[in-house]
Design an enzyme around this catalytic site. Structure first.
Site, PDB file in Angstrom:
ATOM      1  N   ASP A 135       7.431  -2.799   7.929  1.00 28.84           N
ATOM      2  CA  ASP A 135       6.427  -2.000   7.988  1.00 28.84           C
ATOM      3  C   ASP A 135       5.016  -2.106   8.203  1.00 28.84           C
ATOM      4  OD1 ASP A 135       5.327   0.848   7.380  1.00 28.84           O
ATOM      5  OD2 ASP A 135       4.785   0.355   5.327  1.00 28.84           O
ATOM      6  N   GLU A 171      11.823  -8.305   0.059  1.00 29.81           N
ATOM      7  CA  GLU A 171      12.543  -7.381   0.482  1.00 29.81           C
ATOM      8  C   GLU A 171      14.118  -7.898   1.112  1.00 29.81           C
ATOM      9  OE1 GLU A 171      11.165  -3.554   0.746  1.00 29.81           O
ATOM     10  OE2 GLU A 171       9.548  -3.661  -0.768  1.00 29.81           O
ATOM     11  N   TYR A 182       8.950   2.331  -6.089  1.00 26.94           N
ATOM     12  CA  TYR A 182       8.272   3.284  -5.042  1.00 26.94           C
ATOM     13  C   TYR A 182       8.478   4.534  -6.264  1.00 26.94           C
ATOM     14  CZ  TYR A 182       5.396   0.633  -2.541  1.00 26.94           C
ATOM     15  OH  TYR A 182       5.111  -0.610  -1.972  1.00 26.94           O
ATOM     16  N   GLU A 233       4.548  -4.885  -5.863  1.00 28.85           N
ATOM     17  CA  GLU A 233       4.086  -3.550  -4.997  1.00 28.85           C
ATOM     18  C   GLU A 233       5.020  -1.996  -5.541  1.00 28.85           C
ATOM     19  OE1 GLU A 233       6.138  -3.074  -1.078  1.00 28.85           O
ATOM     20  OE2 GLU A 233       5.294  -5.150  -0.432  1.00 28.85           O
TER      21      GLU A 233
END
Ligand code: GCB
Length: 604
Positions: A177, A421, A474, A510
């Site tokens: 990203d 990740e 998230y 994160e």
């Protein structure tokens, strides 16, 4: 195989450094014939003969400088060239050419001859050019830079053929990203070393009671069989005073300093980031010519247990950010103004740490971290690995060898992140990462190893090999968007599950919410500044509960500042999870974080 040393070029009595930064000639091969430059051997003549040559600043990414979408989205090689003079006074020296980093694949020619190749962005490389150059005359360096990302590159990507209005085209896809910026991203330096020179220095430090111990090893290159190296080492403090009685002699040894000034992270000492200078001087029995190199070092020790991380025997709680090297127009190119501003903001907000997500940051950034006392989780460029192969394994290991070679002596670097990740639920992830961890440990056993993991603890197959578990999650964003009531318990439960499964310290690497600066809404609604503030507060609540349990060692917000990504409908001008905007002004949440981070600092 051990890589040769790659000490940062520093001027001294015996070494000169000259910058090749500035405008370079730049040519883009036609999109339907990207190999034209290679086929026509463009390196054999000057690029200035082409009428489409443009002036490209180095360092910078080339993508956002012009108004051409073709250049922004270009795939394959582009060509850079620069002419320069080598003074005749350098005749008795060895001359090296060093690139701070080139994204991604670089081929370098000097005066038309192939000098070197380097793959993997974000890492420096250099080559000796002594036999390629004209002393007291003009020289030409040509660089072909290819940004293609494939299944076997670190990071991975895919180039697919598609049909466009203008016929078939190639498109670079990747799942990570951030924008795949390319070009000569960091400084290009010419530098000299004497014939016999200090090739590498390896320092580790520890504490024994009140005594600081510096273990050192020096490698010397260019020795003939009959040369006996004579090596003098001095330790100099920040006031320019010798810290030992007389020099230490020998290429390997131990220096003991009683009551040293330790290197501390921010807020654990009134003088964080204390650096000594480790000064090495080498001559030989046959030649009086001396080589001098000065390396800044910090004295500190690192330890970790199944539940904590300690520096100088004190437990540390990390409070920081994931970041990017990213700024408007410059892309990923080194910009000292941004580097300085970022560290001012990090100080202002009270952070003590950041992760170099998702690749190694520049030497200049890490120099700041060393000096200011930031704790660095140093990440290699492996992000979003989707499939595993022996070719990839080899390159991934190589990226860690190059990273550790560059950063092994930095006091700020306290942890290696070997990936972000990766698909760690896959069957072959286990043996792959087992080997990556073993490789990392064989190069440096003094720092813990982590991965920023995205899968759940029940699916993960690699945590067993790590020293610290980092997880990215998230809640109330990618899962249950809008549900601020579905954060706190989930985070507490997940962190506990990681610790129970692996019995390792856990940190959250994160979490965050995209936020449009200036968008306000009550009650909180996603993308508003209120929503980001509430989402982050709910995490703070979870962290306070977790800290009481004794295994939770840190919190890292995603992200420090807004940054550019590939074009997609989930991104407005890029990823907007920044606590600061892309031009480095605070969003509302920054003031809220500032209160917490300073309070946490005061507790340490
Ligand atoms: C992640 C990635 C990071 C992304 C972030 C996001 O998990 O590690 O590179 O930018 O999520 O905002 O989606």
């Amino acid at each position: 195989t051990k890589l040769p040393g790659l000490l940062y070029p520093r001027e001294s009595e015996s070494r000169e450094v000259k910058s090749l930064d500035g405008f370079w000639d730049f040519v883009i091969p036609p999109a339907d014939d990207v190999q034209k430059g290679h086929r026509e051997l463009w390196h054999t003549d000057t690029l200035s003969k082409f009428d489409n040559v443009i002036q490209m600043p180095v360092p910078s990414s080339y993508n956002d400088i012009t108004t051409s979408s073709a250049l922004r989205d270009h795939i394959g090689p582009v060509w850079y060239e620069k002419s320069f003079f080598i003074p005749s006074s350098w005749k008795s020296e060895r001359v090296f050419l060093r690139f701070g980093s080139v994204n991604y694949l670089a081929q370098v020619w000097l005066n038309g001859d192939l000098l070197t190749n380097h793959e993997i962005g974000h890492l420096p490389f250099e080559a000796e050019i002594t036999t390629f150059i004209v002393f007291g005359g003009k020289n030409r360096v040509t660089v072909a830079v290819d940004n293609s990302l494939l299944k076997t590159t670190v990071p991975q990507g895919k180039i697919v053929s598609m049909e466009s209005d203008n016929g078939p085209v190639k498109v670079q896809t990747y799942s990570f990203d951030f924008f795949n910026y390319a070009g000569i991203h960091r400084p290009v330096l010419l530098h000299t070393k004497p014939k016999i020179y200090i090739e590498d220095i390896t320092i580790t430090t520890e504490l024994a009671g009140d005594v600081g111990i510096i273990n050192y090893m020096i490698e010397i290159a260019g020795l003939e069989e009959t040369d006996l190296p004579i090596c003098h080492v001095n330790l100099i403090d920040a006031n320019n005073q010798f810290a030992t009685d007389g020099p230490h002699i020998g290429i390997q040894g131990i220096i003991e300093i009683k009551s040293p000034k330790l290197w501390w992270p921010r807020s654990m000492n009134e003088n964080p980031g204390y650096l000594y200078t480790f000064e090495v001087a080498v001559t030989t029995s046959n030649s009086p010519k001396i080589d001098i190199y000065r390396l800044p070092i910090g004295i500190r020790n690192i330890e970790w247990t199944t539940s904590s991380f300690l520096i100088n025997n004190k437990p540390v709680y990390f409070r920081g950010f994931g970041r990017h090297e990213d700024s408007a127009i410059r892309g990923r190119g080194l910009d000292l103004v941004t580097v300085a501003r970022d560290h001012e903001l990090l100080k202002w907000i009270g952070a003590n740490a950041y992760r170099t997500s998702h690749y190694p940051y520049s030497d200049e950034v890490l120099d700041m971290a060393d000096k200011l006392g930031f704790l660095i989780i140093d990440e290699c460029p492996s992000v979003d690995t989707e499939s595993y192969s022996s070719t990839l394994l080899k390159k991934h290991k190589r990226s860690l060898s190059e990273l550790i070679r560059r950063d092994k002596n930095r006091p700020s670097v306290v942890m290696w992140s070997i990936a972000n990740e990766p698909r760690t639920q896959h069957r072959n992830a286990s043996s792959y990462f087992k080997q990556i961890v073993q490789h990392t440990k064989s190069l440096d056993s003094t720092r813990p190893v982590t991965i920023a993991i995205a899968v759940s603890s029940s699916e993960d197959k690699v945590g067993q090999y790590l020293d610290v578990i980092s997880f990215n999650r998230y809640n109330a964003w990618y899962s249950n968007p809008g549900r601020l009531d579905m954060i706190t318990k989930r985070i507490v439960t997940e962190a506990q599950a990681w610790h129970n499964k692996y019995k390792k310290p856990v940190l959250m690497s994160e979490y965050g919410a995209d936020t449009m600066q200036g968008l306000h809404e009550l009650p909180e609604y996603i993308w508003s500044e209120e929503y980001q503030t509430q989402l982050i507060s709910k995490h703070f609540k979870a962290f306070d509960l977790l800290r009481a349990e004794g295994f939770f060692i840190g919190e890292f917000i995603w992200s420090f500042a807004d940054f550019r990504t590939a074009q997609t409908y989930t991104r407005v001008g890029g990823n907007k999870k920044g606590v600061f905007t892309r031009d480095r002004q605070p969003k509302m949440v920054a003031h809220h974080i500032r209160k917490r981070y300073h309070a946490l600092g005061a507790e340490q």
